[in-house]
Design a protein around this motif. Structure first.
Motif, PDB file in Angstrom:
ATOM      1  N   MET A  15       0.828  -1.199   0.000  1.00 40.69           N
ATOM      2  CA  MET A  15       0.000   0.000   0.000  1.00 40.69           C
ATOM      3  C   MET A  15       0.871   1.262   0.000  1.00 40.69           C
ATOM      4  SD  MET A  15      -3.252   0.834   2.440  1.00 40.69           S
ATOM      5  CE  MET A  15      -3.668  -0.883   2.342  1.00 40.69           C
ATOM      6  N   PRO A  16       0.676   2.159  -0.962  1.00 38.12           N
ATOM      7  CA  PRO A  16       1.426   3.417  -0.975  1.00 38.12           C
ATOM      8  C   PRO A  16       1.133   4.246   0.282  1.00 38.12           C
ATOM      9  CG  PRO A  16       0.314   3.075  -3.068  1.00 38.12           C
ATOM     10  CD  PRO A  16      -0.209   2.044  -2.116  1.00 38.12           C
ATOM     11  N   GLU A  17       2.093   5.049   0.684  1.00 30.46           N
ATOM     12  CA  GLU A  17       1.954   5.831   1.915  1.00 30.46           C
ATOM     13  C   GLU A  17       0.762   6.777   1.890  1.00 30.46           C
ATOM     14  OE1 GLU A  17       5.697   7.745   2.567  1.00 30.46           O
ATOM     15  OE2 GLU A  17       6.775   5.848   2.575  1.00 30.46           O
ATOM     16  N   HIS A  18       0.422   7.308   0.728  1.00 27.93           N
ATOM     17  CA  HIS A  18      -0.667   8.280   0.622  1.00 27.93           C
ATOM     18  C   HIS A  18      -2.035   7.623   0.388  1.00 27.93           C
ATOM     19  CE1 HIS A  18       0.564   7.474  -3.495  1.00 27.93           C
ATOM     20  NE2 HIS A  18      -0.661   7.787  -3.851  1.00 27.93           N
ATOM     21  N   ASP A  19      -2.067   6.297   0.295  1.00 28.20           N
ATOM     22  CA  ASP A  19      -3.314   5.578  -0.016  1.00 28.20           C
ATOM     23  C   ASP A  19      -3.630   4.593   1.109  1.00 28.20           C
ATOM     24  OD1 ASP A  19      -5.438   4.240  -1.104  1.00 28.20           O
ATOM     25  OD2 ASP A  19      -4.315   3.292  -2.703  1.00 28.20           O
ATOM     26  N   HIS A  20      -4.265   5.080   2.155  1.00 27.09           N
ATOM     27  CA  HIS A  20      -4.526   4.251   3.336  1.00 27.09           C
ATOM     28  C   HIS A  20      -5.669   3.260   3.138  1.00 27.09           C
ATOM     29  CE1 HIS A  20      -1.604   6.506   5.552  1.00 27.09           C
ATOM     30  NE2 HIS A  20      -2.175   7.615   5.148  1.00 27.09           N
ATOM     31  N   ASP A  21      -6.436   3.424   2.067  1.00 29.10           N
ATOM     32  CA  ASP A  21      -7.558   2.521   1.807  1.00 29.10           C
ATOM     33  C   ASP A  21      -7.251   1.500   0.716  1.00 29.10           C
ATOM     34  OD1 ASP A  21      -9.195   3.783   3.707  1.00 29.10           O
ATOM     35  OD2 ASP A  21      -9.729   5.336   2.256  1.00 29.10           O
ATOM     36  N   GLY A  22      -6.113   1.601   0.069  1.00 27.83           N
ATOM     37  CA  GLY A  22      -5.750   0.661  -0.994  1.00 27.83           C
ATOM     38  C   GLY A  22      -6.639   0.775  -2.208  1.00 27.83           C
ATOM     39  N   GLU A  23      -7.020   2.004  -2.568  1.00 26.38           N
ATOM     40  CA  GLU A  23      -7.947   2.195  -3.682  1.00 26.38           C
ATOM     41  C   GLU A  23      -7.303   2.781  -4.927  1.00 26.38           C
ATOM     42  OE1 GLU A  23     -11.023   4.602  -1.983  1.00 26.38           O
ATOM     43  OE2 GLU A  23     -11.937   2.898  -0.973  1.00 26.38           O
ATOM     44  N   SER A  24      -6.009   3.065  -4.881  1.00 26.74           N
ATOM     45  CA  SER A  24      -5.373   3.716  -6.029  1.00 26.74           C
ATOM     46  C   SER A  24      -4.864   2.694  -7.038  1.00 26.74           C
ATOM     47  CB  SER A  24      -4.201   4.585  -5.557  1.00 26.74           C
ATOM     48  OG  SER A  24      -3.156   3.763  -5.054  1.00 26.74           O
ATOM     49  N   LEU A  25      -4.659   3.161  -8.251  1.00 25.91           N
ATOM     50  CA  LEU A  25      -4.090   2.331  -9.293  1.00 25.91           C
ATOM     51  C   LEU A  25      -2.642   1.985  -8.938  1.00 25.91           C
ATOM     52  CD1 LEU A  25      -4.828   1.018 -11.931  1.00 25.91           C
ATOM     53  CD2 LEU A  25      -4.104   3.093 -13.118  1.00 25.91           C
ATOM     54  N   GLU A  26      -1.977   2.895  -8.269  1.00 28.27           N
ATOM     55  CA  GLU A  26      -0.610   2.652  -7.811  1.00 28.27           C
ATOM     56  C   GLU A  26      -0.560   1.431  -6.880  1.00 28.27           C
ATOM     57  OE1 GLU A  26       3.027   5.160  -5.717  1.00 28.27           O
ATOM     58  OE2 GLU A  26       1.005   5.968  -5.705  1.00 28.27           O
ATOM     59  N   TYR A  27      -1.549   1.313  -5.990  1.00 30.57           N
ATOM     60  CA  TYR A  27      -1.620   0.160  -5.091  1.00 30.57           C
ATOM     61  C   TYR A  27      -1.749  -1.140  -5.889  1.00 30.57           C
ATOM     62  CZ  TYR A  27      -3.515  -3.324  -1.925  1.00 30.57           C
ATOM     63  OH  TYR A  27      -3.732  -4.485  -1.237  1.00 30.57           O
ATOM     64  N   VAL A  28      -2.567  -1.129  -6.916  1.00 31.93           N
ATOM     65  CA  VAL A  28      -2.777  -2.331  -7.732  1.00 31.93           C
ATOM     66  C   VAL A  28      -1.457  -2.801  -8.329  1.00 31.93           C
ATOM     67  CG1 VAL A  28      -3.875  -3.238  -9.820  1.00 31.93           C
ATOM     68  CG2 VAL A  28      -5.175  -1.788  -8.256  1.00 31.93           C
ATOM     69  N   PHE A  29      -0.676  -1.869  -8.877  1.00 31.72           N
ATOM     70  CA  PHE A  29       0.605  -2.249  -9.462  1.00 31.72           C
ATOM     71  C   PHE A  29       1.595  -2.735  -8.417  1.00 31.72           C
ATOM     72  CE2 PHE A  29      -1.069   0.094 -13.062  1.00 31.72           C
ATOM     73  CZ  PHE A  29      -0.688  -0.728 -14.110  1.00 31.72           C
ATOM     74  N   HIS A  30       1.634  -2.094  -7.243  1.00 32.60           N
ATOM     75  CA  HIS A  30       2.502  -2.564  -6.161  1.00 32.60           C
ATOM     76  C   HIS A  30       2.085  -3.977  -5.732  1.00 32.60           C
ATOM     77  CE1 HIS A  30       4.650   1.141  -5.681  1.00 32.60           C
ATOM     78  NE2 HIS A  30       3.621   1.816  -5.193  1.00 32.60           N
ATOM     79  N   PHE A  31       0.791  -4.190  -5.610  1.00 37.05           N
ATOM     80  CA  PHE A  31       0.248  -5.487  -5.204  1.00 37.05           C
ATOM     81  C   PHE A  31       0.627  -6.579  -6.208  1.00 37.05           C
ATOM     82  CE2 PHE A  31      -3.176  -8.649  -5.175  1.00 37.05           C
ATOM     83  CZ  PHE A  31      -3.247  -8.961  -3.831  1.00 37.05           C
ATOM     84  N   LEU A  32       0.424  -6.291  -7.493  1.00 37.15           N
ATOM     85  CA  LEU A  32       0.735  -7.274  -8.533  1.00 37.15           C
ATOM     86  C   LEU A  32       2.235  -7.573  -8.592  1.00 37.15           C
ATOM     87  CD1 LEU A  32      -1.646  -6.096 -11.381  1.00 37.15           C
ATOM     88  CD2 LEU A  32      -1.884  -8.127  -9.934  1.00 37.15           C
ATOM     89  N   LYS A  33       3.062  -6.537  -8.481  1.00 39.51           N
ATOM     90  CA  LYS A  33       4.500  -6.763  -8.530  1.00 39.51           C
ATOM     91  C   LYS A  33       4.960  -7.563  -7.311  1.00 39.51           C
ATOM     92  CE  LYS A  33       8.780  -4.638  -9.865  1.00 39.51           C
ATOM     93  NZ  LYS A  33       9.350  -3.419 -10.434  1.00 39.51           N
ATOM     94  N   SER A  34       4.405  -7.276  -6.139  1.00 35.46           N
ATOM     95  CA  SER A  34       4.762  -8.020  -4.932  1.00 35.46           C
ATOM     96  C   SER A  34       4.429  -9.496  -5.091  1.00 35.46           C
ATOM     97  CB  SER A  34       4.034  -7.445  -3.717  1.00 35.46           C
ATOM     98  OG  SER A  34       4.486  -6.146  -3.452  1.00 35.46           O
ATOM     99  N   HIS A  35       3.266  -9.780  -5.661  1.00 32.39           N
ATOM    100  CA  HIS A  35       2.883 -11.179  -5.864  1.00 32.39           C
ATOM    101  C   HIS A  35       3.723 -11.847  -6.946  1.00 32.39           C
ATOM    102  CE1 HIS A  35      -0.445 -10.277  -3.250  1.00 32.39           C
ATOM    103  NE2 HIS A  35      -0.668 -11.578  -3.177  1.00 32.39           N
ATOM    104  N   ALA A  36       4.052 -11.125  -7.989  1.00 27.86           N
ATOM    105  CA  ALA A  36       4.887 -11.691  -9.046  1.00 27.86           C
ATOM    106  C   ALA A  36       6.272 -12.056  -8.510  1.00 27.86           C
ATOM    107  CB  ALA A  36       5.007 -10.708 -10.211  1.00 27.86           C
TER     108      ALA A  36
END
Length: 56
Positions: A15-36
């Motif tokens: 989760m990006p520091e500025h996105d506490h709810d995990g709703e940003s597109l940036e979060y999605v990419f971080h999430f996918l890269k972490s899983h990959a």
């Protein structure tokens, strides 16, 4: 989209520091890269991965 994918980081908490709810597109990419990265690491070590959703 390409810039977000290239800038994505892998982390136990994607989760990006500025996105506490995990709703940003940036979060999605971080999430996918972490899983990959996690899946690639498991393949290299010949390990399995199990996913579970925790209800809190």
């Amino acid at each position: 989209m390409r810039a977000l994918a290239a800038a994505a980081r892998y982390d136990p908490n994607p989760m990006p520091e500025h996105d506490h709810d995990g709703e940003s597109l940036e979060y999605v990419f971080h999430f996918l890269k972490s899983h990959a990265v996690m899946l690639q690491s498991a393949v290299e070590r010949e390990l399995g991965v199990a996913y579970a959703e925790m209800n809190t």
